[in-house]
Design a protein around this motif. Structure first.
Motif, PDB file in Angstrom:
ATOM      1  N   ILE B  41       0.843  -1.206   0.000  1.00 41.53           N
ATOM      2  CA  ILE B  41       0.000   0.000   0.000  1.00 41.53           C
ATOM      3  C   ILE B  41       0.878   1.256   0.000  1.00 41.53           C
ATOM      4  O   ILE B  41       0.617   2.221  -0.735  1.00 41.53           O
ATOM      5  CB  ILE B  41      -0.933  -0.023   1.232  1.00 41.53           C
ATOM      6  CG1 ILE B  41      -2.044  -1.063   1.033  1.00 41.53           C
ATOM      7  CG2 ILE B  41      -1.514   1.343   1.529  1.00 41.53           C
ATOM      8  CD1 ILE B  41      -3.194  -0.587   0.189  1.00 41.53           C
ATOM      9  N   ILE B  44       2.465   1.665  -3.439  1.00 42.71           N
ATOM     10  CA  ILE B  44       1.483   2.190  -4.406  1.00 42.71           C
ATOM     11  C   ILE B  44       1.304   3.693  -4.201  1.00 42.71           C
ATOM     12  O   ILE B  44       1.273   4.472  -5.164  1.00 42.71           O
ATOM     13  CB  ILE B  44       0.126   1.472  -4.208  1.00 42.71           C
ATOM     14  CG1 ILE B  44       0.236   0.010  -4.641  1.00 42.71           C
ATOM     15  CG2 ILE B  44      -0.998   2.168  -4.958  1.00 42.71           C
ATOM     16  CD1 ILE B  44       0.243  -0.185  -6.120  1.00 42.71           C
ATOM     17  N   ALA B  45       1.197   4.106  -2.907  1.00 40.66           N
ATOM     18  CA  ALA B  45       0.959   5.518  -2.618  1.00 40.66           C
ATOM     19  C   ALA B  45       2.163   6.373  -3.023  1.00 40.66           C
ATOM     20  O   ALA B  45       1.996   7.523  -3.426  1.00 40.66           O
ATOM     21  CB  ALA B  45       0.642   5.702  -1.135  1.00 40.66           C
ATOM     22  N   ARG B  46       3.379   5.827  -2.911  1.00 38.51           N
ATOM     23  CA  ARG B  46       4.575   6.626  -3.155  1.00 38.51           C
ATOM     24  C   ARG B  46       5.071   6.551  -4.596  1.00 38.51           C
ATOM     25  O   ARG B  46       6.030   7.231  -4.962  1.00 38.51           O
ATOM     26  CB  ARG B  46       5.690   6.182  -2.208  1.00 38.51           C
ATOM     27  CG  ARG B  46       5.369   6.507  -0.745  1.00 38.51           C
ATOM     28  CD  ARG B  46       6.396   5.893   0.168  1.00 38.51           C
ATOM     29  NE  ARG B  46       7.754   6.354  -0.145  1.00 38.51           N
ATOM     30  CZ  ARG B  46       8.260   7.497   0.297  1.00 38.51           C
ATOM     31  NH1 ARG B  46       7.542   8.277   1.066  1.00 38.51           N
ATOM     32  NH2 ARG B  46       9.477   7.840  -0.031  1.00 38.51           N
ATOM     33  N   MET B  47       4.435   5.711  -5.435  1.00 29.57           N
ATOM     34  CA  MET B  47       4.853   5.599  -6.830  1.00 29.57           C
ATOM     35  C   MET B  47       4.690   6.937  -7.532  1.00 29.57           C
ATOM     36  O   MET B  47       3.652   7.585  -7.400  1.00 29.57           O
ATOM     37  CB  MET B  47       3.979   4.539  -7.516  1.00 29.57           C
ATOM     38  CG  MET B  47       4.760   3.558  -8.343  1.00 29.57           C
ATOM     39  SD  MET B  47       3.645   2.314  -9.022  1.00 29.57           S
ATOM     40  CE  MET B  47       3.999   0.962  -7.933  1.00 29.57           C
ATOM     41  N   PRO B  48       5.709   7.400  -8.298  1.00 29.93           N
ATOM     42  CA  PRO B  48       5.618   8.734  -8.911  1.00 29.93           C
ATOM     43  C   PRO B  48       4.411   8.859  -9.841  1.00 29.93           C
ATOM     44  O   PRO B  48       3.782   9.910  -9.910  1.00 29.93           O
ATOM     45  CB  PRO B  48       6.933   8.865  -9.693  1.00 29.93           C
ATOM     46  CG  PRO B  48       7.717   7.638  -9.456  1.00 29.93           C
ATOM     47  CD  PRO B  48       6.968   6.717  -8.564  1.00 29.93           C
ATOM     48  N   TYR B  50       1.428   6.071 -12.351  1.00 30.01           N
ATOM     49  CA  TYR B  50       1.090   4.687 -12.701  1.00 30.01           C
ATOM     50  C   TYR B  50       1.310   4.421 -14.186  1.00 30.01           C
ATOM     51  O   TYR B  50       0.741   3.487 -14.747  1.00 30.01           O
ATOM     52  CB  TYR B  50      -0.346   4.369 -12.261  1.00 30.01           C
ATOM     53  CG  TYR B  50      -0.525   4.625 -10.775  1.00 30.01           C
ATOM     54  CD1 TYR B  50       0.235   3.908  -9.852  1.00 30.01           C
ATOM     55  CD2 TYR B  50      -1.373   5.614 -10.300  1.00 30.01           C
ATOM     56  CE1 TYR B  50       0.124   4.150  -8.495  1.00 30.01           C
ATOM     57  CE2 TYR B  50      -1.488   5.865  -8.944  1.00 30.01           C
ATOM     58  CZ  TYR B  50      -0.738   5.138  -8.047  1.00 30.01           C
ATOM     59  OH  TYR B  50      -0.824   5.383  -6.705  1.00 30.01           O
ATOM     60  N   ALA B  51       2.179   5.241 -14.799  1.00 28.14           N
ATOM     61  CA  ALA B  51       2.554   5.002 -16.184  1.00 28.14           C
ATOM     62  C   ALA B  51       3.394   3.730 -16.264  1.00 28.14           C
ATOM     63  O   ALA B  51       4.015   3.319 -15.278  1.00 28.14           O
ATOM     64  CB  ALA B  51       3.334   6.197 -16.733  1.00 28.14           C
ATOM     65  N   HIS B  52       3.433   3.127 -17.454  1.00 25.32           N
ATOM     66  CA  HIS B  52       4.105   1.844 -17.632  1.00 25.32           C
ATOM     67  C   HIS B  52       5.559   1.881 -17.174  1.00 25.32           C
ATOM     68  O   HIS B  52       6.006   1.012 -16.427  1.00 25.32           O
ATOM     69  CB  HIS B  52       4.027   1.437 -19.112  1.00 25.32           C
ATOM     70  CG  HIS B  52       4.491   0.036 -19.357  1.00 25.32           C
ATOM     71  ND1 HIS B  52       5.579  -0.262 -20.149  1.00 25.32           N
ATOM     72  CD2 HIS B  52       4.043  -1.147 -18.873  1.00 25.32           C
ATOM     73  CE1 HIS B  52       5.749  -1.567 -20.165  1.00 25.32           C
ATOM     74  NE2 HIS B  52       4.832  -2.138 -19.413  1.00 25.32           N
ATOM     75  N   VAL B  55       5.975   1.883 -13.342  1.00 25.36           N
ATOM     76  CA  VAL B  55       5.625   0.593 -12.731  1.00 25.36           C
ATOM     77  C   VAL B  55       6.739  -0.418 -12.984  1.00 25.36           C
ATOM     78  O   VAL B  55       7.153  -1.152 -12.073  1.00 25.36           O
ATOM     79  CB  VAL B  55       4.274   0.085 -13.290  1.00 25.36           C
ATOM     80  CG1 VAL B  55       3.974  -1.320 -12.789  1.00 25.36           C
ATOM     81  CG2 VAL B  55       3.146   1.033 -12.894  1.00 25.36           C
ATOM     82  N   ILE B  56       7.256  -0.450 -14.225  1.00 28.66           N
ATOM     83  CA  ILE B  56       8.335  -1.395 -14.569  1.00 28.66           C
ATOM     84  C   ILE B  56       9.594  -1.089 -13.758  1.00 28.66           C
ATOM     85  O   ILE B  56      10.233  -1.995 -13.214  1.00 28.66           O
ATOM     86  CB  ILE B  56       8.648  -1.307 -16.087  1.00 28.66           C
ATOM     87  CG1 ILE B  56       7.446  -1.774 -16.900  1.00 28.66           C
ATOM     88  CG2 ILE B  56       9.886  -2.117 -16.429  1.00 28.66           C
ATOM     89  CD1 ILE B  56       7.149  -3.240 -16.783  1.00 28.66           C
ATOM     90  N   TRP B  58       9.839   0.292 -10.893  1.00 29.32           N
ATOM     91  CA  TRP B  58       9.625  -0.120  -9.502  1.00 29.32           C
ATOM     92  C   TRP B  58       9.756  -1.632  -9.362  1.00 29.32           C
ATOM     93  O   TRP B  58      10.495  -2.128  -8.513  1.00 29.32           O
ATOM     94  CB  TRP B  58       8.234   0.336  -9.038  1.00 29.32           C
ATOM     95  CG  TRP B  58       7.808  -0.223  -7.732  1.00 29.32           C
ATOM     96  CD1 TRP B  58       8.333   0.069  -6.510  1.00 29.32           C
ATOM     97  CD2 TRP B  58       6.774  -1.191  -7.500  1.00 29.32           C
ATOM     98  NE1 TRP B  58       7.690  -0.665  -5.523  1.00 29.32           N
ATOM     99  CE2 TRP B  58       6.736  -1.436  -6.104  1.00 29.32           C
ATOM    100  CE3 TRP B  58       5.875  -1.868  -8.324  1.00 29.32           C
ATOM    101  CZ2 TRP B  58       5.821  -2.340  -5.534  1.00 29.32           C
ATOM    102  CZ3 TRP B  58       4.970  -2.751  -7.760  1.00 29.32           C
ATOM    103  CH2 TRP B  58       4.958  -2.979  -6.372  1.00 29.32           C
ATOM    104  N   LEU B  59       9.064  -2.392 -10.225  1.00 28.24           N
ATOM    105  CA  LEU B  59       8.988  -3.844 -10.056  1.00 28.24           C
ATOM    106  C   LEU B  59      10.261  -4.548 -10.534  1.00 28.24           C
ATOM    107  O   LEU B  59      10.493  -5.718 -10.205  1.00 28.24           O
ATOM    108  CB  LEU B  59       7.768  -4.384 -10.821  1.00 28.24           C
ATOM    109  CG  LEU B  59       7.140  -5.688 -10.336  1.00 28.24           C
ATOM    110  CD1 LEU B  59       6.923  -5.673  -8.835  1.00 28.24           C
ATOM    111  CD2 LEU B  59       5.838  -5.953 -11.056  1.00 28.24           C
TER     112      LEU B  59
END
Lengths: 135, 128
Positions: B41, B44-48, B50-52, B55-56, B58-59
């Motif tokens: 959680i 998700i909240a701290r992700m700059p 939700y562009a592809h 997300v990539i 990060w993961l």
């Protein structure tokens, strides 16, 4: 097995018979939020991961279902699932205390049920406030 | 407090040979889920965004991919145990068997898809 069941036997008291209280609300919400996350939440999480792993186009088509014209659906699912998580978390921690044999006194049990409901709503609001304005 | 022989009572297993296994696994995964889901959680909240690309990025990090795989295992095991109780409460006979088989298929299939997707991103970086 199933044929041995006698339908004339009385039913155990259920949702429509007991007098409602906060302890009962968190109990049924625990099952509802858990079942909701396990089905809707699982499908969305796996779809998100698989779309990200499949590449830019697949990810764009995933996002298109929850943004733009479909933004309302994105907010309903996002707020709904995050509230379901925080509600399930709050009441889950309450259950872990009850597993230790604590918190069965009527007043404390009632107070912790109300606290779980308040926590679910407040944590959801804080989460979305941070996403919208905090970063 | 129990039936059967003294040694059977000491072992606490009964004729089902299982005892509190389901209950205990549900509690263990609940504890793991608190840590893993709060991490998720917050991530998700701290992700700059939700562009592809974000997300990539990060993961692709081991510090996100490994906890994410652990989360899939713990959370999916937890919900499988929980939905089993729901099925046992509301279904009997053949319908209960069919629902349990469907639940196992759903859990294994979604978990496999999720873990493969995480590993693909983590091991290949950004797929085009």
């Amino acid at each position: 097995m199933a044929t041995a069941r006698n339908p004339a036997r009385p039913l155990a008291p259920h949702l429509q018979i007991w007098k409602w209280g906060p302890h009962m609300l968190v109990s049924i919400l625990h099952r509802a939020t858990g079942s909701g996350m396990a089905t809707v939440g699982t499908i969305l999480l796996v779809w998100w991961l698989a779309a990200a792993a499949s590449g830019r186009d697949a990810y764009a088509s995933f996002l298109s279902w929850f943004t733009g014209d479909w933004a309302a659906l994105g907010y309903i699912l996002g707020i709904g699932l995050s509230w379901a998580f925080f509600q399930h978390l709050g009441n889950g921690v309450r259950h872990l205390f009850m597993d230790l044999g604590a918190n069965f006194e009527l007043k404390r049990n009632r107070a912790s049920s109300i606290a779980a409901i308040v926590f679910g709503v407040v944590a959801t609001a804080a989460f979305w406030a941070y996403i919208m304005w905090g970063r | 407090m129990g039936w059967g022989t003294p040694i059977g009572r000491v072992r606490g297993l009964g004729s089902a040979k299982e005892g509190a296994h389901h209950w205990w696994q549900q509690r263990l995964t609940a504890g793991a889920n608190i840590v893993l889901m709060l991490w998720f959680i917050l991530s998700i909240a701290r992700m700059p965004s939700y562009a592809h690309g974000d997300v990539i990025r990060w993961l692709a990090s081991p510090w996100a991919a490994v906890p994410m795989v652990l989360l899939i295992v713990s959370v999916f095991y937890h919900f499988r145990l929980g939905l089993q109780v729901v099925i046992e409460d509301y279904q009997t006979g053949e319908r209960r068997v069919a629902a349990m088989i469907a639940l196992n298929l759903f859990t294994v299939a979604t978990a496999a898809l999720a873990i493969f997707s995480i590993l693909r991103i983590a091991l290949t970086g950004s797929p085009r």
